[in-house]
Design an enzyme around this catalytic site. Structure first.
Site, mmCIF file in Angstrom:
data_model
loop_
_atom_site.group_PDB
_atom_site.id
_atom_site.type_symbol
_atom_site.label_atom_id
_atom_site.label_comp_id
_atom_site.label_asym_id
_atom_site.label_seq_id
_atom_site.Cartn_x
_atom_site.Cartn_y
_atom_site.Cartn_z
ATOM 1 N N LEU D 225 1.192 -1.263 -0.086
ATOM 2 C CA LEU D 225 0.016 0.337 -0.412
ATOM 3 C C LEU D 225 1.048 1.119 -0.058
ATOM 4 C CD1 LEU D 225 -3.325 0.586 -0.149
ATOM 5 C CD2 LEU D 225 -2.326 1.585 2.643
ATOM 6 N N ASP D 226 0.461 2.596 -0.863
ATOM 7 C CA ASP D 226 0.884 3.454 -1.391
ATOM 8 C C ASP D 226 2.623 3.372 -1.195
ATOM 9 O OD1 ASP D 226 -1.404 5.197 -0.631
ATOM 10 O OD2 ASP D 226 -1.448 5.284 1.134
#
Lengths: 282, 282, 282, 282
Positions: D225-226
């Site tokens: 994530l990210d």
């Protein structure tokens, strides 16, 4: 031993140029480490800058290049990566641009070799001396002394095989003859405003008008004063609270960094001329 | 109910101004939530902008202000925070500035109330209609129709008590009479270059000269064309590879955001005039 | 003789503060030349910075201030405009931040008076010497030598009445005791990335991740490492073609200018603390 | 008829690549109008993007390319200049990114063709409808509805041959399976701070910490994530006077322009992947 060259050239744009030039590079076992090109819709000229690594000697590379250069009528230049540019610096009294150049050069961030700083005033001698750069003072007070100064410029250019003359806030107008003799080899810096201001004290005018941006322009010198091809420009935001003196201090910072950056790009063969425009291969 | 006002004023600079004005605020139980001031060394004028919260009615505050305003000879203005500025927009064919203003207004980011968009061309009618803003087309083809257009401007200004006239790429030169009548209430946007270019197609000239920065200037209109006090300026970096058309697209983006920002500051009473200069209390 | 002072203060926010403080200024014939204020919605504290010109002596001004300061429970400071800040600089091996500070100080652009540069390495001695600033080398190799170094810091702080300790790339972690003793008086610089990177070689990680912006943050030091109130931040755009070494050179330039600017603002009393936040009156 | 193509490719770096590929271009009478290349020192991969004009059909060009592509093991793509990218947009409630994309697309500044805007909330339906783009609402409230949403994503991708999925503030975490299935074809936008902040309300944290810069990062989505390869980043300067709500408004502007720019570059085949890094041929 591995050589690392910069090859830059310009020629009329037509098919096959990149294929031909890269053929010469392949033929001498070279490897392209950086490459930029541009086709000018204005002049139908093609511009290219290549960095090439190769094990063989320069003569081999030049032998491969010769027929390509010939076929396409290229104006070309082959340089060693990192070779300092032989640079004559002209100054008057203000030292901010000279100081920044000398500081950057010593710090290894600016690839110039300065055989002489030549000035129409004695003020900046100690600054040059601190950086171990020769300094010469030659007053300009009338037509004769101005001609002598310019003759000395040409003498230094010849003697040291100077490649670039930098006007680092040199406040005398060069004669058209000198501009023509050294066309494309003189760079100047001047302050820039939106809108432009003519006359004696532009920072005072900029303050009076309340401009919100002030900046600087580095350009090649032509006999058309302040009108040569632009190399680099920067601006910085200002506001109503700043005095003319503060605007000048801010503007001088922009002048320094703009001029130094322009000289750096020239020293790395990143600046090519397309008529009145520059092509900058950053 | 708590009121939230903007008080802005200008007067000759002398000791005690801030003490006196804040005394009036204290006397009516007000609280200062924002405050900016500037003493102009050019004109010896003092400028101040205050945001004040208070529970009492406006009349109480004005009663306390009256003797202070009188004593210091203040030019002053008391406004409600957030009140939209009554704004007449003049346009011609290019819609980038109008589109940005209407979009920002609807998004709640621009405090204007637009009773009318008035144009010498019909092209932008549908854009105004989409944003539910009245649009009127009044051709300007000769001296008589130009006079009629300007008469309509003054009529709308009077009828709707218009506070600001925005030239959002309105391509007609206003008469000196109109400029004088609406002095300090007309704002214009134009492209800006380093150096400046005169004449028909500045983006083509900027490209031909190889400029590295293009931008925009928002300014108050005076009868001296493009020479009124500057409100805001922005620039953006460009390079040799961009065509005149691309430069124009980039320049138009700068025009939009520069004009919108200038109008926003005016709507928040952040722009004061100090002779030919603006004081911007951002 | 005209005096020029900086008065800065913080207190709980309530009506009448500005009126009261300007009353004291009026009473001693002072003139306000610069004024900024801020009401913090986070802490309900009020912050103000004033520059005041007056003909009388400092004692007169302080006598007028005393009851106001008392009534509002102000934390306040009265300083002379232009008085250099007594600053102790700690360094290790990297000289870019120290070099920039010393250069700016000599050029008259940074108002600091540096009684000593203290380092855990000998490398930067000649740089300090060139600028005629005393330099002392005290190795830090274990707990005992670290304690001795910090004891020397406190000794210099006391002896020279040092107002600010600057960590100009000093690579040792300060003890919580020292941080507490000098709370609000130590400023540090570190590189900044989006996103942040932990561990040994952040520039290599930033390169590996392909970040497009790198920068620097100047902040007050608390015992919570790299987590004190932020004073200033800058970033610069980078791209895929830059090596980790080039990123580091760019990052160091940002570190220098960010740290120097933070120190300059502190020296001009423009930095006030609002809990974990700084108020910057630029 | 003249064709105008974009050829982009990546392969292991070795001598002769440019010569070979330009040979194929010469052979079919093509002319290079734009060219950029990069040798990655990290992965020893070579990347190139060319724009080529030629009169002949695409088949001729592909026939010439085939042996070169084969010999160097190139991953390559041949696209028509200006062909819109088939783009599926996922949104939740916040409309700033979607609004900017649709506005730019209609203005002819963003080359995307959007067969569907898919959302887990109904809020943005009217915005899509205004721009004549199909909108579909599919609530996500539990594991089953989330799986149904992702199944619909894959169905739309297949049905419309979608090339890019844009998360324009879509606030659900995608499953690792979906990330894997669409690897290198999903782009996300998120706010960025120096330093980074974890948790629920980053703008509140940024305000509390007094950050001076806030920004946005557009990146490819991986199951981490990210943490996918960064495409573009921007920041803007803020100060102590701005509330968390104002910081959020500023941050959202940066998100919009950063995401739109990233999508534009992808639509022009200017974004290539080099492991965890992007090569951006602007």
């Amino acid at each position: 031993m591995t050589n690392h060259w910069i090859l830059s050239f310009a020629c009329d744009d037509r098919p096959g140029i990149v294929h031909a030039i890269t053929g010469a590079i392949v033929a001498c076992g070279g490897n392209i480490t950086e490459s930029q090109q541009f086709s000018s819709a204005d002049t139908d000229r093609f511009f290219m800058r290549l960095q090439v690594e190769a094990d063989g000697p320069r003569e081999d590379f030049e032998r491969e290049l010769a027929p390509v250069v010939e076929r396409y009528g290229m104006q070309w230049q082959l340089d060693d990566v990192g070779r300092p540019l032989r640079t004559l610096v002209l100054v008057s009294k203000a030292g901010h641009c000279l100081g920044d150049m000398l500081f950057r050069q010593r710090a290894g961030q600016l690839g110039v070799d300065i055989p002489l700083v030549l000035s129409n005033h004695p003020d900046l001698g100690s600054l040059a001396t601190f950086y171990d750069v020769p300094f010469e003072h030659l007053p300009v007070t009338d037509a004769a002394s101005k001609a002598a100064f310019e003759a000395r410029v040409l003498e230094v250019v010849e003697q040291h095989d100077v490649e670039l003359v930098v006007l680092a806030r040199y406040m005398q107008i060069l004669s058209p003859e000198l501009c023509a003799r050294l066309a494309g080899r003189i760079v100047n810096i001047h302050h820039s405003f939106l809108p432009g201001f003519k006359g004696a004290n532009p920072y005072r005018q900029a303050h009076a008008r309340g401009v919100k941006l002030i900046g600087a322009t580095a350009h090649f010198v032509t006999s058309d004063l302040d009108e040569g091809p632009i190399i680099e420009q920067n601006v910085v935001r200002v506001d109503h609270a700043q005095s003319p003196a503060q605007l000048m201090a801010i503007g001088q910072d922009e002048e320094s960094r703009t001029l130094t950056r322009a000289v750096q790009w020239i020293s790395e063969d990143r600046v090519l001329l397309d008529g009145q425009r520059t092509i900058i291969f950053r």
